[in-house]
Write an enzyme that holds these catalytic residues in place. Structure first.
Site, PDB file in Angstrom:
ATOM      1  CE1 TYR A  59     103.272  43.381  56.410  1.00  0.00           C
ATOM      2  CE2 TYR A  59     105.368  43.545  57.556  1.00  0.00           C
ATOM      3  CZ  TYR A  59     104.368  44.123  56.793  1.00  0.00           C
ATOM      4  OH  TYR A  59     104.477  45.441  56.421  1.00  0.00           O
ATOM      5  CG  HIS A 142      99.816  47.639  59.262  1.00  0.00           C
ATOM      6  ND1 HIS A 142     100.023  46.280  59.291  1.00  0.00           N
ATOM      7  CD2 HIS A 142     100.302  48.069  58.066  1.00  0.00           C
ATOM      8  CE1 HIS A 142     100.621  45.904  58.160  1.00  0.00           C
ATOM      9  NE2 HIS A 142     100.787  46.976  57.405  1.00  0.00           N
TER      10      HIS A 142
END
Length: 321
Positions: A59, A142
């Site tokens: 992010y 992830h």
């Protein structure tokens, strides 16, 4: 089986709460937001009583972690839960320019996939440095469904189990977009959590027995993407609404508008029903929603507390979600 995060367990990791804060937006997802606005947004989440915060190196190439840590490291450590993700290492990037993966940030680093034990350990260490904390509570592998599911199951998940056994993290899981891949991970490892993005929402539910298996294996589900990329985020669904990060096709718009109309019949706004819906399933222990302003945090927090008539849920059941 993994029990640390189960909703009826006690202790620190029982404090996920109904609503969590998702950190992609404060990593400048789609658009840059000033530092002050980002920090005010995290503070607004804290002031609203939110105590579970999720982020990832992905992010904003670490920006989300830095901003989240800037606020949380001044808070009592025993009062909040923080998760980050592993699987992408951030390496120096000499070519510069802007990030090409959806975040409005300079590409001073680049993401390198790495599901090895050494890579996962390094990822945690790097995240702790950006956060300014000495421990993260939860580590998610992830996007194994995006990169390499086999490597995720054969390398990444055993590495996370090892880190948990050593006490370096308190709970482990996967952050994933595919319900089918999530089910494979749940069957393959002793996971505490599955963070499922956009696949258990008012609009769509998985056609595989993921949630049932999570219940059986005492693996909690954190539902993210409850608004399906913004499609369900407003009381009236506009023509230019997004779904799965793209323009919503006509049949999906039609379905969302039918849901909105049904909600309206019961005096409930579509986003309110969308945010509360995942918690109807006993496997779901938390709904985590992103925000890029204090006002969005306040709206999400308020929507989670609006009473929804049982009749609406029954009507939704009858129309066959």
């Amino acid at each position: 089986m993994g029990t640390a995060m189960n909703s009826h367990d006690h202790g620190k990791l029982g404090k996920l709460g109904k609503l969590g804060f998702g950190g992609a937006g404060i990593g400048n997802l789609y658009r840059a937001i000033p530092d002050g606005e980002a920090l005010a947004t995290v503070l607004a989440a804290w002031d609203a009583g939110i105590r579970y915060f999720d982020t990832a190196p992905h992010y904003g190439l670490g920006l989300s972690e830095q901003r989240l840590g800037a606020v949380l490291r001044d808070k009592p450590r025993e009062e909040f839960i923080i998760s980050t993700k592993v699987g992408r290492i951030l390496e120096p990037n000499a070519s510069g320019g802007q990030d090409s993966e959806g975040f409005d940030v300079p590409a001073a680093t680049r993401r390198v996939w790495d599901f090895s034990e050494a890579g996962i350990r390094r990822s945690i260490e790097d995240s702790l440095e950006r956060l300014g904390l000495n421990q993260v509570d939860i580590a998610y592998l992830h996007d194994p469904d995006v990169h390499d599911l086999h490597a995720g199951i054969s390398q990444g998940l055993p590495a996370l189990e090892k880190l948990r056994s050593e006490g370096l993290v308190r709970a482990i899981g996967v952050g994933i977009n595919s319900a089918e891949a999530a089910l494979e991970c749940v069957e393959a490892a002793d996971l505490d959590l599955v963070m499922l993005a956009g696949r258990y929402t008012l609009l769509e539910q998985p056609d595989v027995p993921l949630l049932e298996r999570c219940l059986e294996r005492r693996t909690g589900v954190v539902s993210v993407g409850a608004y399906n990329s913004g499609l369900l985020a407003r009381p009236d669904v506009p023509e230019d609404a997004h779904y799965n990060y793209d323009q919503a096709p006509p049949e999906v718009l039609e379905r969302a508008r039918a849901l909105a109309a049904l909600c309206r019949d019961f005096g409930v706004e579509l986003p309110t029903a969308a945010l509360q819906f995942p918690l109807r399933h006993p496997a779901v222990v938390n709904v985590t929603a992103g925000a890029t302003s204090p006002e969005q945090v306040a709206a999400n927090s308020a929507r989670m507390e609006v009473p929804v008539p049982e009749g609406l849920w029954e009507a939704l059941e009858r129309v066959g979600r």
